[in-house]
Write an enzyme that holds these catalytic residues in place. Sequence first.
Site, PDB file in Angstrom:
ATOM      1  N   HIS A   1      82.049 119.582  29.674  1.00 35.88           N
ATOM      2  CA  HIS A   1      82.729 119.445  28.386  1.00 35.88           C
ATOM      3  C   HIS A   1      83.734 120.588  28.262  1.00 35.88           C
ATOM      4  CE1 HIS A   1      82.926 117.311  24.646  1.00 35.88           C
ATOM      5  NE2 HIS A   1      82.672 118.371  23.900  1.00 35.88           N
TER       6      HIS A   1
ATOM      7  N   ASP B   1      77.552 116.588  24.442  1.00 36.53           N
ATOM      8  CA  ASP B   1      78.708 115.823  24.905  1.00 36.53           C
ATOM      9  C   ASP B   1      78.972 116.147  26.370  1.00 36.53           C
ATOM     10  OD1 ASP B   1      78.795 115.166  22.270  1.00 36.53           O
ATOM     11  OD2 ASP B   1      80.725 116.108  21.837  1.00 36.53           O
TER      12      ASP B   1
ATOM     13  N   HIS C   1      76.359 122.595  21.699  1.00 45.69           N
ATOM     14  CA  HIS C   1      77.635 123.303  21.862  1.00 45.69           C
ATOM     15  C   HIS C   1      78.234 123.562  20.486  1.00 45.69           C
ATOM     16  CE1 HIS C   1      78.808 119.079  21.625  1.00 45.69           C
ATOM     17  NE2 HIS C   1      80.082 119.411  21.487  1.00 45.69           N
TER      18      HIS C   1
ATOM     19  N   HIS D   1      76.498 108.966  19.576  1.00 45.92           N
ATOM     20  CA  HIS D   1      77.809 109.634  19.596  1.00 45.92           C
ATOM     21  C   HIS D   1      78.927 108.612  19.827  1.00 45.92           C
ATOM     22  CE1 HIS D   1      80.852 112.749  20.704  1.00 45.92           C
ATOM     23  NE2 HIS D   1      80.119 113.511  19.914  1.00 45.92           N
TER      24      HIS D   1
ATOM     25  N   HIS E   1      81.167 122.786  19.012  1.00 45.75           N
ATOM     26  CA  HIS E   1      82.119 121.920  18.319  1.00 45.75           C
ATOM     27  C   HIS E   1      81.571 121.570  16.930  1.00 45.75           C
ATOM     28  CE1 HIS E   1      84.523 120.379  22.044  1.00 45.75           C
ATOM     29  NE2 HIS E   1      85.078 121.437  21.484  1.00 45.75           N
TER      30      HIS E   1
ATOM     31  N   ASP F   1      81.391 119.025  14.945  1.00 49.12           N
ATOM     32  CA  ASP F   1      80.583 117.847  14.620  1.00 49.12           C
ATOM     33  C   ASP F   1      79.137 117.988  15.086  1.00 49.12           C
ATOM     34  OD1 ASP F   1      81.774 117.653  17.238  1.00 49.12           O
ATOM     35  OD2 ASP F   1      81.157 115.551  17.342  1.00 49.12           O
ATOM     36  N   HIS F   2      78.834 119.094  15.765  1.00 48.66           N
ATOM     37  CA  HIS F   2      77.463 119.376  16.186  1.00 48.66           C
ATOM     38  C   HIS F   2      76.912 120.639  15.524  1.00 48.66           C
ATOM     39  CE1 HIS F   2      77.439 116.527  19.723  1.00 48.66           C
ATOM     40  NE2 HIS F   2      78.734 116.585  19.432  1.00 48.66           N
TER      41      HIS F   2
END
Length: 305
Positions: free
Chosen positions: A141, A212, A64, A270, A66, A68-69
């Site tokens: 999510h 996530d 996805h 995570h 976001h 942090d990914h």
Amino acid sequence: MELIFLGTSAGVPTRSRNVTAMLLDLQHPTRGGLWLFDCGEGTQHQLLHTTYHPGKLDKIFITHLHGDHLFGLPGLLCSRSMAGNANPLTIYGPAGIAEFVETTLRLSGSWTDYPLEVIEITDGQVFDDGAYRVIARPLNHPVECYGYRIEEHDKPGTLNAAALIADGVRPGPLFQRLKQGETVELEDGRMINGQDYLSAPLPGKTLAIFGDTAPCPGAHELAQGVDVMVHEATLETAMEEKANSRGHSSTRQAARLAQEAGVRKLIVTHVSSRYDAHGCKNLLAECREVFANCELAEDFTQVSV
């Protein structure tokens, strides 16, 4: 297959954990294969602490969008190009990944000198090259998010050469065709079916890597019977309601999924930055209360599949 964790923290990096990224070394005897799942900020720096080179990557799967990914992706793509690497690379991810790649490269005046393909995925099969198949399922999510199921195709059984020789078939080119399960005609006119001389196929390995997610039906489909499941466990059981409200899972929920889906091994990752080393031990203990064959990944943890 070998799985190498490059980042295991949730949301933000800590002194001991970078944000999410995982390498999968297929270790195929003829085709090789090095895949990256997610690419949080600093992923290329983490790679420098391994024996793997970005130029060997041939596929990147983003769960996805976001940060942090994802925020490590532009730097990794540019460094790969600046190294003079010409090997093609394919990126898979949800809607918007193509725009993200194109925009960051354009606005920064960057480019890639190697063939780059970006594929925006939906629910279903992502690809199948005859050796491996990857299936994506949507997760729960706040933004569009997927998990990936990697399936190695079954390998042909072993050819019983001794039985063939006993039946008057001489070693030679026909053996290779028989090993593929073909039916061949001998010089004396007999028809020999290779399937009759093969042992049972060797089951391929299976792996589920989650983005996530709070608990959802798609998670069960991805996890069903896999050899290894990689799942987030952002918060402890006591904070389960908070975890779910933000599209995340607790330790207990990750472990329960592993138990219900009949997986062989669970790796949780995570982890919220609120947990120090002692807190992480407690998270792992909570998981093992439900599913004993569980490990909590650290940065650079390696897991054989």
